[in-house]
Design a protein around this motif. Structure first.
Motif, mmCIF file in Angstrom:
data_model
loop_
_atom_site.group_PDB
_atom_site.id
_atom_site.type_symbol
_atom_site.label_atom_id
_atom_site.label_comp_id
_atom_site.label_asym_id
_atom_site.label_seq_id
_atom_site.Cartn_x
_atom_site.Cartn_y
_atom_site.Cartn_z
ATOM 1 N N UNK A 175 0.832 -1.212 0.000
ATOM 2 C CA UNK A 175 0.000 0.000 0.000
ATOM 3 C C UNK A 175 0.859 1.251 0.000
ATOM 4 N N UNK A 176 1.936 1.268 0.766
ATOM 5 C CA UNK A 176 2.821 2.435 0.796
ATOM 6 C C UNK A 176 3.477 2.654 -0.567
ATOM 7 N N UNK A 177 3.932 1.592 -1.200
ATOM 8 C CA UNK A 177 4.570 1.729 -2.519
ATOM 9 C C UNK A 177 3.572 2.238 -3.561
ATOM 10 N N UNK A 178 2.367 1.761 -3.471
ATOM 11 C CA UNK A 178 1.347 2.215 -4.416
ATOM 12 C C UNK A 178 0.994 3.686 -4.209
ATOM 13 N N UNK A 179 0.897 4.129 -2.984
ATOM 14 C CA UNK A 179 0.586 5.529 -2.709
ATOM 15 C C UNK A 179 1.721 6.444 -3.158
ATOM 16 N N UNK A 180 2.938 6.044 -2.908
ATOM 17 C CA UNK A 180 4.078 6.866 -3.340
ATOM 18 C C UNK A 180 4.175 6.935 -4.854
ATOM 19 N N UNK A 181 3.832 5.869 -5.553
ATOM 20 C CA UNK A 181 3.822 5.906 -7.009
ATOM 21 C C UNK A 181 2.754 6.876 -7.527
ATOM 22 N N UNK A 182 1.612 6.860 -6.918
ATOM 23 C CA UNK A 182 0.572 7.797 -7.329
ATOM 24 C C UNK A 182 0.999 9.245 -7.091
ATOM 25 N N UNK A 183 1.663 9.494 -5.991
ATOM 26 C CA UNK A 183 2.141 10.854 -5.706
ATOM 27 C C UNK A 183 3.172 11.292 -6.731
ATOM 28 N N UNK A 184 4.080 10.397 -7.090
ATOM 29 C CA UNK A 184 5.107 10.742 -8.082
ATOM 30 C C UNK A 184 4.485 11.004 -9.448
ATOM 31 N N UNK A 185 3.524 10.220 -9.842
ATOM 32 C CA UNK A 185 2.868 10.439 -11.125
ATOM 33 C C UNK A 185 2.073 11.753 -11.138
ATOM 34 N N UNK A 186 1.413 12.044 -10.058
ATOM 35 C CA UNK A 186 0.671 13.312 -9.994
ATOM 36 C C UNK A 186 1.623 14.505 -10.083
ATOM 37 N N UNK A 187 2.755 14.392 -9.457
ATOM 38 C CA UNK A 187 3.735 15.469 -9.515
ATOM 39 C C UNK A 187 4.250 15.644 -10.935
ATOM 40 N N UNK A 188 4.459 14.570 -11.639
ATOM 41 C CA UNK A 188 4.923 14.653 -13.020
ATOM 42 C C UNK A 188 3.870 15.309 -13.925
ATOM 43 N N UNK A 189 2.623 14.960 -13.721
ATOM 44 C CA UNK A 189 1.554 15.570 -14.530
ATOM 45 C C UNK A 189 1.420 17.053 -14.246
#
Length: 541
Positions: free
Chosen positions: A356-370
């Motif tokens: 769950x932590x890895x998935x949340x951090x991936x979503x945060x990184x993708x949102x930052x890129x967008x």
């Protein structure tokens, strides 16, 4: 009339210096001794030295004067002592008892005559009277010096018979003493060994309540793991030995005893008045007494070579013993499941949390890129750089052509100025456009940040997204591995032998128990006897 003679042993009394006047009488001179007799020629008194108080036959009054002949006459010790006292009374220098007999006979005095004995007794009563009687002994008629000895039996035969009788008496005493000691030993063995054994045998054969036992065997197994996570001991008894030992200790605990009492009435069953007093549990017994009885009737053992846990439960009723066994098996199965439940739950929870932590951090990184792409209006810095680079290349090619055209015009002798001015204007415009494009790559302006800055932020954001994706993939793999490991750690209780009600009582084993009691008390008696004997020997030394 019988006269009792009281003779003091070896007591010599000296006469007083003043004696009554008596009639002088001639005294025979005593010849000096020509042969010395050793003192070891003394023959002891049979009544005192163990010869049974037997006496020999009377002795000749005037026998031979040789000491060896006197020694073979068979004189008793009492006669020899009286002869020595009489010789001392008459002042004869006798070196031994036999020499005293020889000297008295040489002086003409019979040492065993009644008158001589009377003189010896009278000498103890009055010294004056004894002195006067000693002086008148010489006036008595002398006995013949040579007399024919009376035929007597051989003294050697009588002495040999006396020795044989003494040996027999000693043997009888030894046998009697041995019999007394043997009787005492057997009486102690009867009191301290045989009596307790008899009481124990009587209890086991006639008093003890029969007990029926139910035997059960079960094994703890684990799930089959995949080849990737299998270990060396997977599938063997060593893989579950720790769990088997833990289950064995759990079934022997007081906690299980209380659960068994609540579910099946263990305490009330063994409080039945029909049970003998030794095995019966008191109605008001506490948990400690109940637990002590529980450990006696519930026997659990573990065989590490086979991995089997053996359970034996005893009760007065065979069906009750089966009920107790089934209840204990259910407790063991529940305990086996609880042994790894927490471990498996913790591992699965940890893996799920990591995923769950890895998935949340991936979503945060993708949102930052967008957000960065939207802010810079750049989808990809590489595409933007490629477009600007391509534009600069195209303008640079046009600028080169215009410069070549201007150089060709200027090479004429009379260039056309009207044609040269537009070329120069296009060259200046191309140079200006190329310069703006290059400044856009490296310098920020009113339109926004430079392509280099945008590219830098986009690259970092994309790297962060890639990292988070990799971490999510690892978390996913770890979660799957944890699920497999949790499945491998799952334990199962497999019953190899089901509990069955017994037809015949198993306990008590009367003969075996009685024999054990005999050996125990015999060993205790032997150790105590040896200890007492060693201490007695040490004290005597």
């Amino acid at each position: 009339m019988t006269m009792k003679l009281k003779v003091s042993r070896f007591r010599i009394r000296k006469p007083d210096l003043v004696a009554a006047p008596v009639r002088a009488a001639p005294v025979r001179q005593v010849k000096p001794l020509t042969q010395q007799v050793p003192d070891d020629a003394f023959m002891p008194d049979p009544a005192e030295d163990g010869f049974g108080g037997q006496s020999f036959l009377p002795v000749q009054k005037n026998g031979p004067q040789n000491i060896e002949s006197i020694r073979h006459e068979g004189l008793t010790g009492r006669q020899l002592r009286m002869a020595r006292r009489l010789a001392q009374k008459h002042g004869l220098p006798a070196t031994s008892d036999f020499d005293a007999v020889r000297l008295l006979r040489a002086a003409g005095i019979d040492p065993f005559q009644r008158s001589a004995l009377m003189e010896l007794v009278a000498g103890d009563e009055d010294d004056d009277t004894a002195a006067s009687r000693a002086l008148t002994v010489a006036d008595r008629p002398k006995l013949p010096q040579v007399a024919k000895p009376a035929p007597l039996p051989s003294t050697e035969t009588r002495v040999e018979q006396t020795h044989v009788a003494e040996v027999r008496r000693i043997q009888v005493e030894i046998v009697a003493r041995r019999r007394r000691r043997l009787a005492l030993m057997w009486s102690k063995i009867a009191v301290f060994v045989l009596l307790p054994t008899f009481v124990a045998g009587w209890y086991y054969f006639f008093v003890a309540t029969p007990m029926f036992s139910s035997r059960t065997e079960f094994v703890i197994q684990q799930a089959t793991a995949s080849a990737a996570v299998s270990s060396l001991f997977t599938g063997t008894s060593f893989a579950t030995s720790q769990d088997s030992v833990a289950v064995q200790g759990y079934l022997q605990s007081q906690d299980v005893m209380e659960l068994l009492d609540q579910d099946t009435g263990f305490r009330s069953h063994f409080s039945d008045p029909a049970i003998d007093p030794i095995q019966r549990l008191a109605p008001d017994a506490n948990n400690s007494a109940t637990y002590a009885l529980y450990k006696k009737v519930v026997k659990i053992s573990y065989d590490p070579t086979e991995g089997l846990v053996k359970l034996e439960v005893s009760a007065t009723d065979p069906h009750k013993a089966v009920e107790f066994s089934r209840a204990l098996l259910s407790y063991a199965e529940l305990r086996v499941d609880q042994l790894t439940a927490r471990l498996r739950g913790d591992q699965e929870k940890s893996a799920a949390q990591s995923f769950a932590d890895a998935q949340a951090q991936l979503e945060t990184a993708q949102r930052k890129l967008v957000d960065l792409q939207q802010k810079t209006k750049t989808f990809s810095s590489e595409v933007e750089v490629g477009l600007i680079t391509a534009q600069i290349g195209t303008l640079d090619a046009q600028l080169t052509q215009e410069k070549l055209a201007l150089a060709q015009m200027e090479s004429n002798a009379n260039p056309n100025q009207a044609r040269m001015d537009p070329v120069k204007t296009r060259i200046t415009a191309l140079e200006s456009q190329i310069n703006d494009l290059r400044q856009r790559l490296t310098q920020s302006g009113a339109d926004g940040p430079s392509i280099a800055a945008v590219q830098s932020e986009l690259v970092m954001a994309q790297a962060d997204v890639a990292t988070r994706q990799m971490m999510l993939a690892q978390a996913t793999t770890a979660m799957e591995t944890t699920r497999i490991e949790a499945g491998r750690q799952t334990r199962y209780l497999s019953i190899a032998v089901q509990p069955v009600a017994a037809d015949d009582p198993t306990y008590p084993r009367a003969f075996e128990n009685t024999l054990v009691v005999l050996l125990i008390f015999g060993g205790i008696y032997l150790m105590i006897s040896m200890t007492i004997a060693i201490l007695r020997e040490q004290v005597s030394n």
